[in-house]
Design an enzyme around this catalytic site. Structure first.
Site, PDB file in Angstrom:
ATOM      1  N   HIS A   1       2.919  26.888  36.241  1.00  0.00           N
ATOM      2  CA  HIS A   1       3.797  28.087  35.983  1.00  0.00           C
ATOM      3  C   HIS A   1       4.533  28.374  36.986  1.00  0.00           C
ATOM      4  O   HIS A   1       3.935  28.412  38.261  1.00  0.00           O
ATOM      5  CB  HIS A   1       2.990  29.438  35.435  1.00  0.00           C
ATOM      6  CG  HIS A   1       3.992  30.517  34.608  1.00  0.00           C
ATOM      7  ND1 HIS A   1       5.067  31.261  35.231  1.00  0.00           N
ATOM      8  CD2 HIS A   1       4.434  30.404  33.038  1.00  0.00           C
ATOM      9  CE1 HIS A   1       5.609  31.938  34.276  1.00  0.00           C
ATOM     10  NE2 HIS A   1       5.145  31.406  32.946  1.00  0.00           N
TER      11      HIS A   1
ATOM     12  N   ASP B   1       0.859  28.162  26.694  1.00  0.00           N
ATOM     13  CA  ASP B   1       1.125  27.485  25.776  1.00  0.00           C
ATOM     14  C   ASP B   1      -0.257  26.272  25.563  1.00  0.00           C
ATOM     15  O   ASP B   1      -0.096  25.635  24.744  1.00  0.00           O
ATOM     16  CB  ASP B   1       2.196  26.493  25.942  1.00  0.00           C
ATOM     17  CG  ASP B   1       3.407  27.271  26.053  1.00  0.00           C
ATOM     18  OD1 ASP B   1       4.260  27.396  27.180  1.00  0.00           O
ATOM     19  OD2 ASP B   1       3.898  27.770  24.957  1.00  0.00           O
TER      20      ASP B   1
HETATM   21  C1  SDX Z   1       6.626  28.520  29.693  1.00  0.00           C
HETATM   22  O1  SDX Z   1       9.259  31.005  33.061  1.00  0.00           O
HETATM   23  C2  SDX Z   1       8.679  31.466  32.157  1.00  0.00           C
HETATM   24  O2  SDX Z   1       7.991  32.720  32.042  1.00  0.00           O
HETATM   25  C3  SDX Z   1       8.173  30.514  31.038  1.00  0.00           C
HETATM   26  C4  SDX Z   1       7.199  31.107  29.976  1.00  0.00           C
HETATM   27  C5  SDX Z   1       7.578  32.219  29.108  1.00  0.00           C
HETATM   28  O3  SDX Z   1       7.126  33.019  28.512  1.00  0.00           O
HETATM   29  O4  SDX Z   1       9.059  32.330  29.015  1.00  0.00           O
HETATM   30  O5  SDX Z   1       5.986  31.399  30.458  1.00  0.00           O
HETATM   31  C6  SDX Z   1       6.765  30.023  28.970  1.00  0.00           C
HETATM   32  O6  SDX Z   1       7.623  27.940  29.705  1.00  0.00           O
HETATM   33  C7  SDX Z   1       5.360  28.079  30.191  1.00  0.00           C
HETATM   34  C8  SDX Z   1       5.163  26.919  30.936  1.00  0.00           C
HETATM   35  C9  SDX Z   1       5.040  25.765  29.926  1.00  0.00           C
HETATM   36  N1  SDX Z   1       5.324  24.438  30.521  1.00  0.00           N
HETATM   37  C10 SDX Z   1       4.129  23.681  30.705  1.00  0.00           C
HETATM   38  O7  SDX Z   1       3.107  24.107  30.348  1.00  0.00           O
HETATM   39  C11 SDX Z   1       4.600  22.333  31.215  1.00  0.00           C
HETATM   40  C12 SDX Z   1       3.704  21.877  32.173  1.00  0.00           C
HETATM   41  N2  SDX Z   1       3.940  22.499  33.419  1.00  0.00           N
HETATM   42  C13 SDX Z   1       4.846  22.288  34.204  1.00  0.00           C
HETATM   43  O8  SDX Z   1       5.864  21.253  33.738  1.00  0.00           O
HETATM   44  C14 SDX Z   1       5.234  23.165  35.575  1.00  0.00           C
HETATM   45  O9  SDX Z   1       4.065  23.919  35.733  1.00  0.00           O
HETATM   46  C15 SDX Z   1       6.372  24.200  35.178  1.00  0.00           C
HETATM   47  C16 SDX Z   1       7.493  23.774  34.438  1.00  0.00           C
HETATM   48  C17 SDX Z   1       5.738  25.209  34.100  1.00  0.00           C
HETATM   49  C18 SDX Z   1       6.551  24.954  36.415  1.00  0.00           C
HETATM   50  O10 SDX Z   1       7.332  23.817  37.155  1.00  0.00           O
HETATM   51  P1  SDX Z   1       7.519  24.214  38.444  1.00  0.00           P
HETATM   52  O11 SDX Z   1       7.915  25.561  38.829  1.00  0.00           O
HETATM   53  O12 SDX Z   1       8.221  23.029  39.305  1.00  0.00           O
HETATM   54  O13 SDX Z   1       5.971  23.769  39.096  1.00  0.00           O
HETATM   55  P2  SDX Z   1       5.352  24.213  40.264  1.00  0.00           P
HETATM   56  O14 SDX Z   1       6.548  24.704  41.471  1.00  0.00           O
HETATM   57  O15 SDX Z   1       4.238  25.372  39.998  1.00  0.00           O
HETATM   58  O16 SDX Z   1       4.798  22.918  40.951  1.00  0.00           O
HETATM   59  C19 SDX Z   1       3.951  23.122  41.982  1.00  0.00           C
HETATM   60  C20 SDX Z   1       3.330  21.725  42.160  1.00  0.00           C
HETATM   61  C21 SDX Z   1       4.244  20.579  41.859  1.00  0.00           C
HETATM   62  O17 SDX Z   1       3.721  19.568  42.794  1.00  0.00           O
HETATM   63  P3  SDX Z   1       4.465  19.411  44.261  1.00  0.00           P
HETATM   64  O18 SDX Z   1       5.790  19.158  44.205  1.00  0.00           O
HETATM   65  O19 SDX Z   1       4.156  20.678  45.142  1.00  0.00           O
HETATM   66  O20 SDX Z   1       3.633  18.269  45.038  1.00  0.00           O
HETATM   67  O21 SDX Z   1       2.338  21.567  41.094  1.00  0.00           O
HETATM   68  C22 SDX Z   1       2.761  20.496  40.351  1.00  0.00           C
HETATM   69  C23 SDX Z   1       4.048  20.232  40.481  1.00  0.00           C
HETATM   70  O22 SDX Z   1       4.553  18.660  40.480  1.00  0.00           O
HETATM   71  N3  SDX Z   1       2.419  20.728  38.988  1.00  0.00           N
HETATM   72  C24 SDX Z   1       1.778  20.131  37.926  1.00  0.00           C
HETATM   73  C25 SDX Z   1       1.738  20.676  36.938  1.00  0.00           C
HETATM   74  N4  SDX Z   1       2.418  22.005  37.046  1.00  0.00           N
HETATM   75  C26 SDX Z   1       2.870  21.846  38.289  1.00  0.00           C
HETATM   76  N5  SDX Z   1       1.030  18.802  38.175  1.00  0.00           N
HETATM   77  C27 SDX Z   1       0.418  18.491  37.127  1.00  0.00           C
HETATM   78  N6  SDX Z   1       0.633  19.082  35.754  1.00  0.00           N
HETATM   79  C28 SDX Z   1       1.179  20.361  35.720  1.00  0.00           C
HETATM   80  N7  SDX Z   1       1.110  20.991  34.709  1.00  0.00           N
END
Ligand code: SDX
Length: 393
Positions: free
Chosen positions: A270, A328
């Site tokens: 998140h 989710d």
């Molecule tokens: C919702 O914003 C909100 O409040 C949204 C929400 C709401 O109520 O409106 O809460 C609803 O959208 C929840 C999120 C649902 N999405 C997912 O579950 C999809 C999977 N999650 C990822 O796509 C990701 O975690 C995000 C999109 C949610 C966040 O993206 P970010 O901000 O780019 O992720 P981050 O900065 O936290 O990532 C930090 C690191 C990264 O690696 P590095 O670039 O530092 O090497 O963690 C990695 C990311 O690649 N990472 C993951 C991951 N999520 C982040 N690696 C593997 N699996 C994952 N799920």
């Protein structure tokens, strides 16, 4: 400062705005709506009460709640002519595509009658949105499965009415299971608002130009659809079904950690929460309640989900990056058990989030300093240069 948003000049500019509606502490995993913890609202309250709280800023008295519920209930029908929109969609259209179209079409039916400078009419538009979304969502589902639309019934509660419009058929009586209706209502509360997430920011930006609220909500639905946002509940369940059994989890954990693999664990991570999403805990409890009520023992998807969560929460990659289950992760299993197909999951998210979008839109419109949102950029393109005639290129 553009009024609606304040951008820092940095490369990764973060949009921000002032709001009194929702507070999140991502490090501590805290979510408050108008100061009330999500855990208490989900446990003690019901969705329309949360709607009142988000819109008016205070919990309603019994009299205020009765009046609010009456006004919402008596606006759940949509203009009969709107039903014709649905027949224009292909039967196999994704229900989210139908929702973007049908909610946007509400503008054609209510646009002229809404003067957004009038506080009373802003509240009327807000209540109409909250009232009609379940009907439009149920119609999207019924159209998708080829069954006749079912009209709302005023004696049912908000969640009961939605389940009734989705699952009843004209051929036989349908009785809403109160335990499942309570679970549906709680799922709506968990998705009601979440500060300045991508779709809420979309609604605010669209609304900052003075566009009518129905069209702004349609813009929010379009943004929510993405798998990185509201589409994650559908993607998370598809992922769990693809994994299938616990022995295949390590393969997917490895893929999620592989920077060369675009695969991410859906329902994990998140932008704000760097601790457990408080909604995910409540969703997991709700999932167990629904499966128990339906007599579904040892659901293989739940077993895979819980094992995946356990492995991820003890894996150094996820621990170091502070990746936890979000709202989710367990919602898909719950919604599938309630009888919904995966392509309806984000529609339910949009239904529930409508109150958050409309409350945030109203807050922005009512800000006396509100101006059109106008994000700036860091230009990294070509410097100024002179035109070259085609024969000299
Ligand atoms: C919702 O914003 C909100 O409040 C949204 C929400 C709401 O109520 O409106 O809460 C609803 O959208 C929840 C999120 C649902 N999405 C997912 O579950 C999809 C999977 N999650 C990822 O796509 C990701 O975690 C995000 C999109 C949610 C966040 O993206 P970010 O901000 O780019 O992720 P981050 O900065 O936290 O990532 C930090 C690191 C990264 O690696 P590095 O670039 O530092 O090497 O963690 C990695 C990311 O690649 N990472 C993951 C991951 N999520 C982040 N690696 C593997 N699996 C994952 N799920």
């Amino acid at each position: 400062d553009t009024g609606a948003f304040t951008f820092d000049p940095g490369f990764t500019s973060t949009a921000s705005c002032e709001s009194q509606i929702t507070y999140i502490d991502g490090e501590k995993g805290v979510l408050l709506h108008r100061g009330y913890p999500i855990e208490q609202l989900a446990e003690e309250g019901h969705y329309l009460e949360t709607c009142y709280l988000l819109l008016y800023g205070e919990l309603p008295t019994a009299r205020e709640m009765e009046d609010f519920e009456y006004r919402v209930t008596h606006h759940t029908m949509i203009h009969e002519q709107m039903s014709r929109f649905y027949s224009g969609f292909r039967r196999d259209a994704h229900p989210m595509a139908v929702m973007v179209g049908s909610v946007g079409a509400l503008s054609a039916f209510y646009h002229d009658s809404i003067d957004i400078s009038d506080p009373h009419q802003r509240m009327v538009a807000s209540l109409r949105m909250i009232a009609k979304m379940p009907t439009l969502a149920a119609m999207a589902y019924k159209y998708h499965i080829g069954q006749p639309f079912v009209y709302p019934r005023n004696e049912l509660s908000y969640a009961e009415n939605f389940l009734h419009m989705c699952f009843s058929v004209p051929c036989e009586p349908y009785k809403v299971n109160p335990v499942l209706a309570r679970a549906m209502d709680r799922i709506f509360i968990l998705h009601a608002d979440h500060e300045q997430n991508a779709s809420t920011s979309t609604v605010r930006l669209a609304g900052s130009s003075g566009a009518n609220p129905f069209a702004c909500i349609a813009a929010g639905i379009a943004c929510l659809w993405g798998p990185a946002h509201g589409g994650a509940n559908e993607a998370a369940l598809n992922m769990l079904m693809e994994i299938g059994t616990k022995d295949r989890i390590p393969e997917y954990i490895a893929r999620a950690k592989d920077k060369n693999d675009p695969f991410r664990l859906m329902g994990f991570g998140h932008r704000v929460y760097k601790n457990y999403d408080p909604r995910a805990k409540i969703m997991q409890q709700t999932c167990h309640e629904v499966l128990d009520e339906l007599g579904i023992k040892d659901d293989p998807l739940l077993e895979v989900a819980m094992e995946l969560e356990h492995i991820a929460l003890h894996d150094e990659y996820f621990v170091e990056k502070k990746l936890y289950p979000n709202v989710d992760f367990y919602s898909g299993i719950t919604l599938k058990a309630l009888g919904f197909p995966t392509n309806m999951f984000t529609v339910l998210f949009a239904l529930a989030r409508t109150v958050g979008w409309i409350a945030q839109w109203k807050e922005m419109i009512e800000d006396p300093h509100q101006r059109i949102g106008r994000p700036r950029q860091l230009y990294t393109g070509a410097p100024q240069r002179d035109y070259v005639a085609v024969e000299k290129r």
